[in-house]
Design an enzyme around this catalytic site. Structure first.
Site, short mmCIF file in Angstrom:
data_model
loop_
_atom_site.label_atom_id
_atom_site.label_comp_id
_atom_site.label_asym_id
_atom_site.label_seq_id
_atom_site.Cartn_x
_atom_site.Cartn_y
_atom_site.Cartn_z
N LYS A 65 59.44 35.20 -4.31
CA LYS A 65 59.64 33.76 -4.04
C LYS A 65 60.48 33.06 -5.11
O LYS A 65 61.19 32.10 -4.82
CB LYS A 65 58.29 33.06 -3.84
CG LYS A 65 57.61 33.49 -2.55
CD LYS A 65 56.29 32.79 -2.30
CE LYS A 65 55.59 33.50 -1.15
NZ LYS A 65 54.28 32.93 -0.82
N ASP A 101 54.69 27.04 2.29
CA ASP A 101 53.30 27.45 1.97
C ASP A 101 52.45 26.23 1.63
O ASP A 101 51.33 26.09 2.12
CB ASP A 101 53.28 28.36 0.73
CG ASP A 101 53.80 29.75 1.01
OD1 ASP A 101 53.61 30.25 2.14
OD2 ASP A 101 54.40 30.35 0.10
N GLY A 122 41.62 30.11 -9.67
CA GLY A 122 42.87 30.87 -9.71
C GLY A 122 44.06 29.99 -10.05
O GLY A 122 44.07 28.80 -9.73
P1 NDP Z 1 49.00 35.97 -8.15
O1 NDP Z 1 49.05 37.43 -8.45
O2 NDP Z 1 50.15 35.11 -8.45
O3 NDP Z 1 47.70 35.34 -8.93
C1 NDP Z 1 46.47 35.97 -8.84
C2 NDP Z 1 45.38 35.02 -9.38
O4 NDP Z 1 44.12 35.61 -9.08
C3 NDP Z 1 45.41 34.81 -10.87
O5 NDP Z 1 44.98 33.50 -11.15
C4 NDP Z 1 44.39 35.86 -11.36
O6 NDP Z 1 43.78 35.51 -12.58
C5 NDP Z 1 43.37 35.78 -10.27
N1 NDP Z 1 42.54 36.96 -10.10
C6 NDP Z 1 42.92 38.16 -9.59
N2 NDP Z 1 41.86 38.99 -9.53
C7 NDP Z 1 40.79 38.29 -10.01
C8 NDP Z 1 39.41 38.61 -10.20
N3 NDP Z 1 38.92 39.80 -9.88
N4 NDP Z 1 38.60 37.65 -10.71
C9 NDP Z 1 39.09 36.44 -11.03
N5 NDP Z 1 40.39 36.08 -10.88
C10 NDP Z 1 41.22 37.00 -10.37
O7 NDP Z 1 48.55 35.87 -6.62
P2 NDP Z 1 49.07 34.86 -5.50
O8 NDP Z 1 48.89 33.47 -5.96
O9 NDP Z 1 50.40 35.29 -5.02
O10 NDP Z 1 48.03 35.17 -4.32
C11 NDP Z 1 46.68 34.77 -4.41
C12 NDP Z 1 46.00 34.99 -3.06
O11 NDP Z 1 46.57 34.13 -2.08
C13 NDP Z 1 46.13 36.40 -2.52
O12 NDP Z 1 44.86 36.84 -2.11
C14 NDP Z 1 47.04 36.26 -1.32
O13 NDP Z 1 46.73 37.19 -0.32
C15 NDP Z 1 46.71 34.85 -0.87
N6 NDP Z 1 47.79 34.19 -0.10
C16 NDP Z 1 47.50 33.69 1.15
C17 NDP Z 1 48.48 33.07 1.90
C18 NDP Z 1 48.15 32.55 3.27
O14 NDP Z 1 49.09 32.17 4.00
N7 NDP Z 1 46.91 32.47 3.67
C19 NDP Z 1 49.85 32.90 1.39
C20 NDP Z 1 50.04 33.43 0.06
C21 NDP Z 1 49.04 34.05 -0.64
P3 NDP Z 1 44.41 35.99 -14.04
O15 NDP Z 1 45.45 34.98 -14.39
O16 NDP Z 1 43.23 35.96 -14.94
O17 NDP Z 1 44.96 37.37 -13.81
#
Ligand code: NDP
Length: 264
Positions: A65, A101, A122
């Protein structure tokens, strides 16, 4: 006129529902167009790939993106502000970039009334654009994240933030899982003691993950809370993208009716 070609670019991209969503809408509206998926390895090649494939428009998913943002000639105000583009349309050889989005997400949560304070679990890419649009719409958004590093940008943008260690218990109208916790595992997005404080005090709980009931939503249901997964967010971002693809010739509801069949 030649068939108009569209695609989703991402890596991975095989799981994407977008081809089905858009093709259902093209068919129902008798538009001579086809939407495919394309696994793009290198984000830097997005622009040349777009033109080489003779596309009219694309959606962009993880991890491209920001590259999509950089590839555009013209950006709409919101995409420009958040630095992430998930929809590109070609017009007279120029690439126009949009972020659908965040408005899709805003629409998805608008069914919850009397909501002012929102807790984001998050701070990743999805949280980035959605937090900005919610703030602009008048919501008071707090960002809670596992690690501190990602919070700097939010602090600069004037959000209230906390890590699991620094979080001071407080009540929120809406608690939203913006993490990928629960997507391919059974993890909760925050420590149980934090969730067991905020969930009972919330009016509703939302997850951006779709296609499965996450441990977060299961916990929220155990407390009898209204819940919503990420399906409507996905559907609504697709409808808004389709509006751009077809230059706003169709109403939201005209597009929604066939597109939502992808979720049945
Ligand atoms: P990113 O990889 O950019 O960010 C991931 C985030 O999740 C970070 O804040 C990370 O924390 C946190 N995280 C990951 N694993 C854990 C855990 N086990 N416990 C606590 N925190 C955790 O992801 P995106 O923002 O791209 O995507 C996030 C979600 O959104 C995904 O599940 C994706 O499928 C969903 N999504 C849904 C859409 C829809 O249309 N419904 C569209 C786009 C995304 P840290 O900084 O500590 O690593």
């Amino acid at each position: 006129m030649a068939k108009a070609l569209f695609a989703i670019f991402g890596n991975p991209v095989s799981h994407s529902k977008s081809p089905l969503m858009h093709n259902l809408a093209f068919k129902a509206l008798s538009i001579d167009a086809c939407y495919n998926r394309y696994r793009l390895e290198k984000g830097e090649t997005l622009r040349e790939t777009f033109f080489a494939l003779k596309l009219k428009g694309i959606n962009i998913t993880v991890p491209h993106k920001e590259h999509a943002y950089a590839a555009c000639d013209v950006l709409d105000d919101f995409a420009s502000k958040v630095g992430a583009v998930n929809t590109i349309v070609e017009k007279e050889g120029k690439l126009y970039g949009y972020n659908t989005d965040a408005p899709g997400f805003l629409k998805a949560i608008s069914e919850f009334h009397d909501v002012r304070n929102v807790l984001f679990l998050g701070a990743g890419g999805t949280a980035q654009s959605t937090s900005v649009i919610l703030k602009e719409a008048g919501y008071d958004v707090t960002i809670l994240n596992r690690s501190a590093g990602r919070l700097d940008k939010y602090i600069q943008d004037g959000f209230k933030t906390a890590t699991f260690e620094s979080f001071k218990p407080s009540a929120y109208d809406l608690v939203i899982n913006m993490t990928s916790a629960g997507l391919e595992d059974e993890h909760l997005p925050a420590p149980r003691e934090i969730l067991e404080y905020v969930i009972p005090r919330a009016k509703a709980c939302v997850d951006v993950i779709y296609g499965k009931e996450t441990p977060f939503l299961k916990l929220a249901k155990r407390y009898g809370k209204p819940t919503k997964d990420g399906s409507d967010m996905l559907l609504y971002q697709g409808i808004i993208a389709f509006e751009h693809f077809t230059d706003h010739q169709y109403t939201f509801d005209e597009i929604k009716s066939p597109m939502k069949k992808a979720f049945e």
